[in-house]
Write an enzyme that holds these catalytic residues in place. Structure first.
Site, PDB file in Angstrom:
ATOM      1  N   GLU A 158      19.467  47.857  34.259  1.00 10.68           N
ATOM      2  CA  GLU A 158      18.575  48.937  33.812  1.00 10.68           C
ATOM      3  C   GLU A 158      17.516  49.338  34.826  1.00 10.68           C
ATOM      4  O   GLU A 158      16.351  49.517  34.475  1.00 10.68           O
ATOM      5  CB  GLU A 158      17.914  48.496  32.503  1.00 10.68           C
ATOM      6  N   HIS A 163      22.973  50.977  26.138  1.00 12.88           N
ATOM      7  CA  HIS A 163      22.230  49.728  26.319  1.00 12.88           C
ATOM      8  C   HIS A 163      21.241  49.836  27.487  1.00 12.88           C
ATOM      9  O   HIS A 163      20.046  49.583  27.326  1.00 12.88           O
ATOM     10  CB  HIS A 163      23.222  48.583  26.550  1.00 12.88           C
ATOM     11  N   GLU A 164      21.754  50.232  28.638  1.00 11.41           N
ATOM     12  CA  GLU A 164      20.866  50.285  29.813  1.00 11.41           C
ATOM     13  C   GLU A 164      19.775  51.340  29.622  1.00 11.41           C
ATOM     14  O   GLU A 164      18.626  51.143  30.011  1.00 11.41           O
ATOM     15  CB  GLU A 164      21.664  50.536  31.090  1.00 11.41           C
ATOM     16  N   HIS A 177      16.901  50.075  27.554  1.00 10.98           N
ATOM     17  CA  HIS A 177      15.943  49.253  28.306  1.00 10.98           C
ATOM     18  C   HIS A 177      14.771  50.094  28.830  1.00 10.98           C
ATOM     19  O   HIS A 177      13.740  49.533  29.204  1.00 10.98           O
ATOM     20  CB  HIS A 177      16.626  48.576  29.493  1.00 10.98           C
ATOM     21  N   GLU A 220      16.415  41.699  25.804  1.00 12.02           N
ATOM     22  CA  GLU A 220      17.825  41.949  25.488  1.00 12.02           C
ATOM     23  C   GLU A 220      18.115  42.088  23.989  1.00 12.02           C
ATOM     24  O   GLU A 220      18.921  42.918  23.599  1.00 12.02           O
ATOM     25  CB  GLU A 220      18.709  40.869  26.123  1.00 12.02           C
ATOM     26  N   ASP A 241      19.070  32.450  34.756  1.00 14.09           N
ATOM     27  CA  ASP A 241      20.410  32.914  34.434  1.00 14.09           C
ATOM     28  C   ASP A 241      21.038  32.105  33.288  1.00 14.09           C
ATOM     29  O   ASP A 241      21.865  32.627  32.534  1.00 14.09           O
ATOM     30  CB  ASP A 241      21.266  32.733  35.695  1.00 14.09           C
ATOM     31  N   TYR A 250      20.821  38.122  23.334  1.00  9.60           N
ATOM     32  CA  TYR A 250      21.328  39.466  23.035  1.00  9.60           C
ATOM     33  C   TYR A 250      21.601  39.647  21.536  1.00  9.60           C
ATOM     34  O   TYR A 250      20.979  40.472  20.876  1.00  9.60           O
ATOM     35  CB  TYR A 250      22.631  39.726  23.806  1.00  9.60           C
TER      36      TYR A 250
HETATM   37  N1  BES Z   1      19.554  43.328  32.202  1.00  6.27           N
HETATM   38  C1  BES Z   1      20.901  43.040  31.925  1.00  6.27           C
HETATM   39  C2  BES Z   1      21.627  42.427  33.081  1.00  6.27           C
HETATM   40  C3  BES Z   1      21.039  41.130  33.577  1.00  6.27           C
HETATM   41  C4  BES Z   1      20.485  40.202  32.718  1.00  6.27           C
HETATM   42  C5  BES Z   1      21.071  40.854  34.915  1.00  6.27           C
HETATM   43  C6  BES Z   1      19.943  39.021  33.216  1.00  6.27           C
HETATM   44  C7  BES Z   1      20.543  39.677  35.413  1.00  6.27           C
HETATM   45  C8  BES Z   1      19.965  38.752  34.558  1.00  6.27           C
HETATM   46  C9  BES Z   1      21.666  44.288  31.458  1.00  6.27           C
HETATM   47  O1  BES Z   1      20.894  45.146  30.698  1.00  6.27           O
HETATM   48  C10 BES Z   1      22.777  43.828  30.566  1.00  6.27           C
HETATM   49  O2  BES Z   1      22.496  43.226  29.578  1.00  6.27           O
HETATM   50  N2  BES Z   1      24.013  44.118  30.921  1.00  6.27           N
HETATM   51  C11 BES Z   1      25.180  43.737  30.157  1.00  6.27           C
HETATM   52  C12 BES Z   1      25.742  44.896  29.407  1.00  6.27           C
HETATM   53  C13 BES Z   1      25.256  45.085  28.024  1.00  6.27           C
HETATM   54  C14 BES Z   1      26.010  46.226  27.370  1.00  6.27           C
HETATM   55  C15 BES Z   1      25.273  43.874  27.167  1.00  6.27           C
HETATM   56  C16 BES Z   1      26.243  43.296  31.121  1.00  6.27           C
HETATM   57  O3  BES Z   1      26.054  43.468  32.323  1.00  6.27           O
HETATM   58  O4  BES Z   1      27.266  42.800  30.685  1.00  6.27           O
HETATM   59 ZN    ZN Z   2      20.394  44.392  28.823  1.00  5.67          ZN
END
Ligand code: BES
Ligand code: ZN
Length: 613
Positions: free
Chosen positions: A283, A307-308, A311, A330, A385, A393
């Site tokens: 995002e 989703h993005e 954010h 999230e 991570d 989520y």
């Molecule tokens: N912000 C996240 C990606 C992220 C989280 C990167 C933690 C690094 C550390 C992004 O918004 C996200 O959640 N992406 C998901 C997709 C979403 C539809 C659930 C993904 O990349 O799978």
């Molecule tokens: Zn996200």
């Protein structure tokens, strides 16, 4: 309820005290940063960077503007793998500094300031293996001619390309000047972009943002307008497909504005990256970075854009103050995402998407240790991570849905809108949210407050029984067809006409042990091995691998050497390990593919496969 909540808050803060009893504020609790913004805080930064594609190095300067709260204190920054060439104050005087090191945090840097120091300039360069940077060879792009670079800051990777206070509790405005090789277009997560000629570009972000939201990409990029404030950026070969796929973006922005208040970032653009991008989406403000694997051709995977985009409210406007509060980013975003989907595509689709999400949550609940199943998760000493699971989520979103169910949609929407308005451009902890919840929603209606066990949702493992899951009527027919097939009805006779992607995913998610003959029959009827839909394909390949269906092998290998999206890599390598070739088979593909994966995917897969380089 009020008493319970007070107790809960006391419990929540008890684990978070630092030795600095004077300042038990949000920033003091970020265990993933060496910074002490309570002493010295960066309020603005100016970057001047050159991208060296042949050497895989970013070099240049950052100039930090400081707010000195404790005039005797040094400036403590996060760095990781950076080579520092000089550190000077606003008058060009050298500043003394020293490094320490930490297994998770990188190489913290302490800079000693003079009485009058208001700005600190650092000349530096990045390491070729910097974890935030992925340098792609031309053959990893669809054009095949130019290389490509993108950054990924979240969670604590920004420190590997910019020395700064790498904590989501610290917000700063910023500008950047970027020099790119001829024919390449740099883009950033900025409100303003200007081409200055000779490959030089200038960017500016006028709103204060946390460090993990500073992002850059550079490659052979072109742009197509979607609306007056939305555009898609992609490599020329992908641009038309991307623009068609994302045609509903403006409707999504408008829907979210109507529900949760104004979009405060000017433009909303989407950048479609090459397939090695390790996430579905990121995002970055004003410009979501996204995987090309959402380009299914039928707009069926655009929930990721919702989703993005969401954010822009939950995460970018109101930001988790520490990675412990990640669910505030999230969980809220999954909730908003679904409201956008319902608004733009209707309730039946939104209900299916919730159901699929809750199924993913059940899988994580079955495998995560109880300690990792709580929303407010202590990640001290661990890589943030590790907290990136469906707990933050889907359990986070389910908690909000439960509140919505008890208080009613109108009241809950107003509550959320107030949350965003009153905390705009700030970073917040779980405690701040719970206090706001108590004051704005619970206290006024104790009767209803009794129906939500807040402490259970936030502090306990597992999923409370009252987690609402809307009935997905469009899944009933799918389940019936699957049952009929398993009971012997020929695949070619199943009533699948008009099924959308979510229904196919539901169909596949119910299949476990099958014979090769059964897999052949499905494939002959539905051409699943040739599916151009990455979600369907990934689910199908995993089933095929687990059941020894050799017809998926080549497709799987091709997928694994081109796509770097971790969400797909993990189940496919798991399935390879569970297949008859076992771990050796997984490692054989992994050795070939690994050089093309991003550092975050490599970290996960090295661990999973027990790979030592
Ligand atoms: N912000 C996240 C990606 C992220 C989280 C990167 C933690 C690094 C550390 C992004 O918004 C996200 O959640 N992406 C998901 C997709 C979403 C539809 C659930 C993904 O990349 O799978
Ligand atoms: Zn996200």
């Amino acid at each position: 309820m009020a008493v319970r909540l007070a107790l809960l808050l006391a419990l929540l803060t008890a684990g978070c005290q630092t030795t600095d009893v004077e300042t038990p504020s949000a920033h003091a609790m970020d265990t993933h940063s060496h910074a002490r913004p309570d002493q010295v805080r960066i309020t603005h930064l100016d970057l001047d960077l050159e991208l060296d594609f042949p050497r895989h190095i970013v070099r240049g300067q950052v100039r930090h503007q400081l707010e000195r709260r404790d005039r005797r204190a040094p400036l403590r920054l996060d760095t990781d793998g950076l080579t520092i060439e000089s550190i000077t104050d606003q008058d060009g005087r050298e500043l003394a500094h020293e490094f320490s090191s930490d297994a998770v945090l990188g190489r913290p840097l302490t800079i000693h300031l003079h009485d009058q120091t208001s700005h600190v300039s650092i000349r530096y360069q990045t390491a070729p293996e910097a974890s935030a940077l992925q340098w792609l060879l031309p053959e990893q792009t669809s054009g095949g001619k130019q290389p490509f670079l993108f950054t990924q800051g979240q969670a604590i990777l920004t420190r590997s390309w910019i020395p700064l206070q790498d904590s989501p509790a610290v917000r700063a405005t910023w500008t950047a000047k970027v020099s790119a090789p001829a024919g390449m277009q740099p883009v950033m997560s900025a409100m303003e972009r200007r081409a200055d000629g000779d490959g030089r570009f200038a960017f500016a972000m006028a709103q204060p943002v946390p460090s993990y939201l500073i992002a850059l990409a550079c490659g052979d990029l072109a742009r197509a307008e979607i609306s007056h404030r939305c555009a898609v950026w992609a490599e020329p070969a992908t641009l038309d497909l991307a623009a068609r796929e994302l045609a509903d973006t403006e409707a999504m922005v408008a829907a979210c504005e109507q529900l949760f208040g104004p979009y405060r970032w000017g433009r909303y653009d989407v950048l479609i990256l090459p397939p090695s991008f390790p996430f579905g989406g990121m995002e970055n403000p004003c410009m979501t970075f996204a995987t090309p694997t959402i380009l299914a051709g039928d707009r069926s995977l655009v929930a990721l854009i919702a989703h993005e985009l969401a954010h822009s409210w939950s995460g970018n406007l109101v930001t988790n103050a520490t990675w412990r509060d990640f669910w505030l980013n999230e969980g809220f975003t999954v909730f908003l995402e679904n409201r956008i989907m319902e608004h733009v595509f209707g309730q039946p689709r939104a209900a299916m998407e919730i159901n699929l999400g809750m199924r993913d949550l059940q899988k994580d609940l079955a495998s995560l240790p109880p300690g990792d199943q709580v929303l407010h998760l202590d990640l001290t000493g661990r890589n943030p991570d590790d907290g990136m699971t469906e707990i933050a989520y889907q359990k986070g979103a389910a908690f909000l849905r439960r509140l919505e169910q008890v208080y009613g949609r109108d009241r809950f929407d107003a509550f959320l809108r107030g949350w965003f308005d009153q905390h705009a451009f700030t970073s917040v902890t779980t405690e701040v949210f719970l206090q706001f919840l108590e004051a704005q929603l619970l206290a006024g209606d104790p009767e209803r407050a009794r129906q939500v066990d807040i402490a259970r949702w936030v502090r306990q493992p597992g999923l409370p029984d009252d987690a609402p899951v809307p009935p997905a009527e469009l899944f009933a027919a799918v389940d019936a067809e699957r049952q009929a097939w398993l009971a012997g009805k020929p695949a070619a006779e199943l009533q699948t006409g008009g099924w959308v992607t979510q229904q196919w995913l539901r169909f596949l998610s119910g299949l476990e042990q099958l014979t090769v003959a059964q897999l052949q029959e499905l494939d002959a009827a539905f051409a699943l091995t040739r599916s151009g839909n990455s979600e369907i394909l990934c689910a199908w390949l995993a089933i095929g691998l687990r059941n020894g269906y050799a017809a998926v092998d080549r497709r799987t290998e091709l997928f694994l050497v081109t796509v770097g999206r971790r969400k797909f890599l993990v189940p496919l390598y798991e399935a390879l390990m569970a297949s008859s070739g076992g771990k050796e088979r997984a490692l054989a593909v992994y050795r070939r593919a690994r050089p093309r994966y991003h550092a975050v995917a490599v970290r996960t897969l090295d661990q999973m496969l027990g790979f030592r380089p």
